[in-house]
Design a protein around this motif. Structure first.
Motif, PDB file in Angstrom:
ATOM      1  N   PHE A 242       0.968  -1.201   0.265  1.00 50.94           N
ATOM      2  CA  PHE A 242      -0.119  -0.142   0.042  1.00 50.94           C
ATOM      3  C   PHE A 242       0.721   1.419  -0.038  1.00 50.94           C
ATOM      4  N   ASN A 243       0.111   2.797  -0.959  1.00 51.31           N
ATOM      5  CA  ASN A 243       1.352   3.436  -1.068  1.00 51.31           C
ATOM      6  C   ASN A 243       2.114   3.228  -1.498  1.00 51.31           C
ATOM      7  N   TYR A 244       2.475   2.521  -2.840  1.00 51.26           N
ATOM      8  CA  TYR A 244       3.752   2.514  -2.814  1.00 51.26           C
ATOM      9  C   TYR A 244       4.003   3.218  -4.060  1.00 51.26           C
ATOM     10  N   ARG A 245       5.422   4.040  -4.401  1.00 47.46           N
ATOM     11  CA  ARG A 245       5.741   4.756  -5.480  1.00 47.46           C
ATOM     12  C   ARG A 245       6.821   4.279  -6.122  1.00 47.46           C
ATOM     13  N   ARG A 246       6.931   3.261  -6.283  1.00 48.18           N
ATOM     14  CA  ARG A 246       8.466   2.853  -6.962  1.00 48.18           C
ATOM     15  C   ARG A 246       8.359   2.533  -8.450  1.00 48.18           C
ATOM     16  N   PRO A 247       8.650   2.945  -9.166  1.00 51.58           N
ATOM     17  CA  PRO A 247       8.975   2.350 -10.425  1.00 51.58           C
ATOM     18  C   PRO A 247       9.117   0.498 -10.435  1.00 51.58           C
ATOM     19  N   SER A 248       7.922   0.120 -11.368  1.00 49.85           N
ATOM     20  CA  SER A 248       8.398  -1.392 -11.696  1.00 49.85           C
ATOM     21  C   SER A 248       9.754  -2.002 -11.633  1.00 49.85           C
ATOM     22  N   TYR A 249      10.017  -3.610 -10.972  1.00 51.04           N
ATOM     23  CA  TYR A 249      11.129  -4.091 -11.171  1.00 51.04           C
ATOM     24  C   TYR A 249      10.660  -5.858 -11.839  1.00 51.04           C
ATOM     25  N   SER A 250       9.753  -5.328 -12.671  1.00 54.08           N
ATOM     26  CA  SER A 250      10.592  -6.596 -13.658  1.00 54.08           C
ATOM     27  C   SER A 250      10.292  -6.826 -15.164  1.00 54.08           C
ATOM     28  N   ARG A 251      11.379  -7.937 -15.071  1.00 55.19           N
ATOM     29  CA  ARG A 251      12.403  -8.694 -16.389  1.00 55.19           C
ATOM     30  C   ARG A 251      11.874  -8.013 -17.821  1.00 55.19           C
ATOM     31  N   TYR A 252      10.005  -7.853 -17.523  1.00 57.12           N
ATOM     32  CA  TYR A 252      10.037  -7.827 -19.185  1.00 57.12           C
ATOM     33  C   TYR A 252       9.325  -6.260 -19.441  1.00 57.12           C
ATOM     34  N   PRO A 253       9.715  -5.742 -20.321  1.00 55.78           N
ATOM     35  CA  PRO A 253       9.873  -4.395 -20.417  1.00 55.78           C
ATOM     36  C   PRO A 253       7.799  -4.312 -20.494  1.00 55.78           C
ATOM     37  N   GLY A 254       7.624  -5.058 -21.062  1.00 52.59           N
ATOM     38  CA  GLY A 254       5.440  -5.104 -21.037  1.00 52.59           C
ATOM     39  C   GLY A 254       5.247  -4.823 -20.268  1.00 52.59           C
ATOM     40  N   GLN A 255       5.244  -6.034 -19.120  1.00 56.56           N
ATOM     41  CA  GLN A 255       4.986  -6.040 -17.843  1.00 56.56           C
ATOM     42  C   GLN A 255       5.762  -5.157 -16.664  1.00 56.56           C
ATOM     43  N   ARG A 256       6.795  -3.694 -16.925  1.00 57.44           N
ATOM     44  CA  ARG A 256       6.764  -2.881 -16.126  1.00 57.44           C
ATOM     45  C   ARG A 256       5.618  -1.615 -16.686  1.00 57.44           C
ATOM     46  N   GLU A 257       5.983  -1.430 -17.846  1.00 55.40           N
ATOM     47  CA  GLU A 257       4.415  -0.610 -18.078  1.00 55.40           C
ATOM     48  C   GLU A 257       3.671  -0.639 -17.845  1.00 55.40           C
ATOM     49  N   ARG A 258       2.891  -2.262 -17.946  1.00 57.29           N
ATOM     50  CA  ARG A 258       1.744  -1.951 -16.698  1.00 57.29           C
ATOM     51  C   ARG A 258       1.531  -2.376 -15.660  1.00 57.29           C
ATOM     52  N   ASP A 259       2.650  -2.355 -14.945  1.00 54.09           N
ATOM     53  CA  ASP A 259       3.414  -2.177 -13.516  1.00 54.09           C
ATOM     54  C   ASP A 259       2.799  -0.943 -13.548  1.00 54.09           C
ATOM     55  N   ASP A 260       3.820   0.299 -14.301  1.00 53.74           N
ATOM     56  CA  ASP A 260       4.164   1.568 -13.804  1.00 53.74           C
ATOM     57  C   ASP A 260       2.461   2.304 -13.959  1.00 53.74           C
ATOM     58  N   ALA A 261       1.458   1.651 -14.910  1.00 53.12           N
ATOM     59  CA  ALA A 261       0.442   2.217 -15.146  1.00 53.12           C
ATOM     60  C   ALA A 261      -0.296   1.974 -14.161  1.00 53.12           C
ATOM     61  N   GLU A 262      -0.721   0.555 -13.172  1.00 55.76           N
ATOM     62  CA  GLU A 262      -1.382   0.712 -12.099  1.00 55.76           C
ATOM     63  C   GLU A 262      -1.231   0.914 -11.361  1.00 55.76           C
ATOM     64  N   MET A 263      -0.245   1.629 -10.987  1.00 54.99           N
ATOM     65  CA  MET A 263       0.785   2.304 -10.049  1.00 54.99           C
ATOM     66  C   MET A 263       0.600   3.801 -10.395  1.00 54.99           C
ATOM     67  N   ALA A 264       0.237   4.608 -11.527  1.00 49.76           N
ATOM     68  CA  ALA A 264      -0.251   5.742 -11.496  1.00 49.76           C
ATOM     69  C   ALA A 264      -1.241   5.525 -11.380  1.00 49.76           C
ATOM     70  N   ALA A 265      -2.346   4.746 -11.771  1.00 42.56           N
ATOM     71  CA  ALA A 265      -3.826   4.763 -11.438  1.00 42.56           C
ATOM     72  C   ALA A 265      -4.016   4.397  -9.667  1.00 42.56           C
ATOM     73  N   LEU A 266      -3.321   4.821  -8.993  1.00 42.08           N
ATOM     74  CA  LEU A 266      -3.991   4.228  -7.482  1.00 42.08           C
ATOM     75  C   LEU A 266      -3.995   5.562  -7.342  1.00 42.08           C
ATOM     76  N   PRO A 267      -5.026   5.874  -6.228  1.00 41.78           N
ATOM     77  CA  PRO A 267      -5.503   7.308  -5.202  1.00 41.78           C
ATOM     78  C   PRO A 267      -4.559   7.466  -4.683  1.00 41.78           C
ATOM     79  N   GLN A 268      -4.272   8.845  -4.582  1.00 41.83           N
ATOM     80  CA  GLN A 268      -3.354   9.265  -3.704  1.00 41.83           C
ATOM     81  C   GLN A 268      -3.741   9.347  -2.056  1.00 41.83           C
ATOM     82  N   VAL A 269      -3.531   8.900  -1.138  1.00 37.27           N
ATOM     83  CA  VAL A 269      -4.068   9.263  -0.118  1.00 37.27           C
ATOM     84  C   VAL A 269      -3.183  10.111   1.352  1.00 37.27           C
ATOM     85  N   VAL A 270      -4.088  10.969   1.383  1.00 39.25           N
ATOM     86  CA  VAL A 270      -3.398  12.299   1.984  1.00 39.25           C
ATOM     87  C   VAL A 270      -3.601  12.065   3.264  1.00 39.25           C
TER      88      VAL A 270
END
Length: 554
Positions: A221-249
């Protein structure tokens, strides 16, 4: 020429002249007559002890200043916790691999082996594996996780056969241990059932993301680190998933102004291998952009037993450094400013844990020529280990386990020869600006539901105890946090003031006294020597005039 006794008498007169006219307190007493035997000797010994002791203190102060010319001052004002980022929270199961998912994955490989048996078997010395044997063989992948205390025997032939099967399954390309382990772990919706943020129910599947750590795949929860998957396509999907997470203040403290989550473990028949001997959840608390592993020991890892309620107050502590500290080298001030750390690592983010992580990767490359995918935690372009490299990783993994054991190599029979090749990471230092967190926990038992229909109200409504439950509550402990500022107050002027205070307090010593001693040992003595030995003997009155005056009489 003068007689030797006359020269000694003149030296004595010169010394008495120094005692009589010096500004150092206590020296004139040596010229006075005393009826007590050895009184002057005792007084001289006392003065010598004082002089030696004060100069030892001065030398120590000087060495401390050279080693660390800064002093840390606590800022008197308090900072509101709304200025602090809330840390990331990782929830990990005790079972590293799901048995059901492992069998599903093994069925895919078994089907590939069956359909392509003749083709993939050409030139292979391995016989086909049964489905159950293949599923059990996949447990070898868990050895890529970091656990220094667990020792599992490795069969090189079994590793080679599984390596060959995975390579064939991925059409001859390099397989990713990191992504396979993620596939063998249930989704976060099966682990974190419900949640409340600021008193409002939330969809936990939209707040938690699944990421690999050094000891297992966790939901964070509340993670803001870019994906470290081995596959570039999976990294893009992971980063998009993280960017879509709501910001909790988080704007305030108390339990009601925090987060609450309900955890539910899998059934016992779905367990394979556990990180610990018990079945407790593991809770990782760390900065948002760091790799999800507690390496520097400045944050926390908490075990959450089944059927418990765990309250975790989080107290931030702010720290920053003034502009004057920048003039001091990082090795002296023992910290990096953000731009210095980013330049050191050649990336956009720096922390002590990040530096240790990259240093650990370099150590793996040094010892085994590759890095373990789950332990790497970065998308850097490095060579990643396969199953064939697992014996080397197992041999050295105690080196990379935990911060306290990290700089050392255990001197066993197999590793003693290469022990000297492992070095500590001297360049990894804390940050000069940022925030740290103090973590504590309060545990209470969770009351079991009275009937099979489950709990009747609250966060657990309609849930039952068929599968183990736990509740975690995280919140800021206090409304305000203390701030620490590091400033350059120990400069050379302060050091000089300390010297003057010590010397003047003890015996009225000053810089003039040093000049005075130097004068008597050089100029005054030289003039006396010149008048006594170089000038003609018949002008003896000149010697007397030299030794009776503080002036050189040039």
């Amino acid at each position: 020429m003068y007689q030797l006794s006359e020269v000694e008498s003149n030296y004595r007169r010169l010394f008495k002249d120094f005692l009589r006219n010096s500004y150092i307190n206590g020296l004139k007493l040596l010229l006075l007559h005393s009826p007590v035997h050895y009184a002057k000797a005792l007084w001289l010994a006392f003065l010598a002890v004082i002089v030696v002791w004060t100069h030892i203190v001065i030398v120590n102060l000087t060495l401390e200043y050279i080693d660390q010319p800064t002093e840390i001052h606590m800022a008197p004002n308090l900072v509101h916790v709304s200025n602090s980022p809330f840390p990331a929270v990782g929830v990990c199961r005790s079972s590293m691999i799901s048995k059901s998912l492992m069998h599903n994955y093994a069925a895919k490989i078994y089907l590939h082996q069956t359909q392509n048996g003749a083709a993939v078997g050409n030139g292979s010395r391995y016989s086909p594996l049964g489905l159950e044997v293949l599923a059990d063989r996949l447990l070898l992948l868990s050895n890529f996780y970091l656990n220094a205390d667990e020792e599992a025997p490795l069969d090189v032939a079994e590793l080679g056969q599984l390596h060959w099967l995975l390579t064939s399954y991925y059409n001859g390309s390099e397989y990713s241990v990191h992504d396979i382990l993620r596939e063998l772990t249930p989704d976060c919706g099966d682990l974190v059932l419900r949640g409340i943020v600021y008193g409002t129910p939330v969809n936990t599947s939209q707040l938690f993301i699944k990421r690999a750590t050094s000891s297992g795949v966790c939901c964070i929860f509340n993670y803001r680190r870019p994906s470290y998957s081995r596959y570039p396509g999976q990294r893009e999907r992971d980063d998009a998933e993280m960017a879509a997470l709501p910001q909790v203040v988080f704007e305030s403290n108390s339990v009601l102004n925090g987060i609450q989550f309900v955890l539910q473990d899998t059934n016992q028949d779905d367990y394979t291998l556990s990180y610990f001997t018990n079945t407790a959840f593991r809770l990782l608390i760390f900065p948002q952009e760091d790799y999800a592993s507690v390496q520097s020991n400045k944050h926390g890892e908490i075990l959450v037993d089944h059927n418990t309620i765990v309250e975790i107050p989080v107290q931030p502590k702010f720290f920053d450094s003034s502009a004057a500290v920048r003039d001091v080298t990082p090795t002296v001030r023992r910290c990096y400013f953000p731009e210095e750390g980013r330049k050191l690592l050649n990336q956009s983010y720096y922390s002590l844990d990040e530096c240790i992580l990259l240093c650990r990767i370099n150590s793996m490359l040094q010892h085994c020529g590759c890095a373990s995918s789950p332990m790497a935690g970065t998308a850097l372009n490095v060579s990643y280990c396969s199953l064939l490299d697992l014996p080397c990783l197992m041999k050295w993994r105690s080196v990379w386990y935990g911060f306290t054991e990290y700089p050392y190599v255990e001197q066993d029979e197999g590793a003693a020869e290469d022990a000297s090749s492992m070095a500590q990471c001297p360049l990894c230092l804390p940050s000069c600006d940022g925030v740290n967190f103090e973590i504590s926990s309060n545990v209470a038992p969770l009351r079991r539901s009275f009937n099979s229909s489950g709990y009747g109200h609250g966060l657990l409504k309609d849930l039952n105890n068929d599968r183990p439950l736990s509740i975690i509550k995280l919140f800021f402990k206090l409304r305000f946090a203390q701030s620490t500022q590091m400033d350059m107050v120990g400069d050379w002027i302060v050091l000089l003031n300390r010297f003057g205070g010590i010397l003047s307090l003890m015996y009225g010593f000053s810089i003039i006294s040093y000049i005075e001693i130097f004068y008597y040992l050089t100029g005054k003595w030289f003039v006396f020597y010149y008048r006594a030995w170089i000038k003609p003997r018949n002008d003896s009155n000149k010697i007397d005039s030299v030794t009776s005056s503080l002036h050189w009489n040039e």
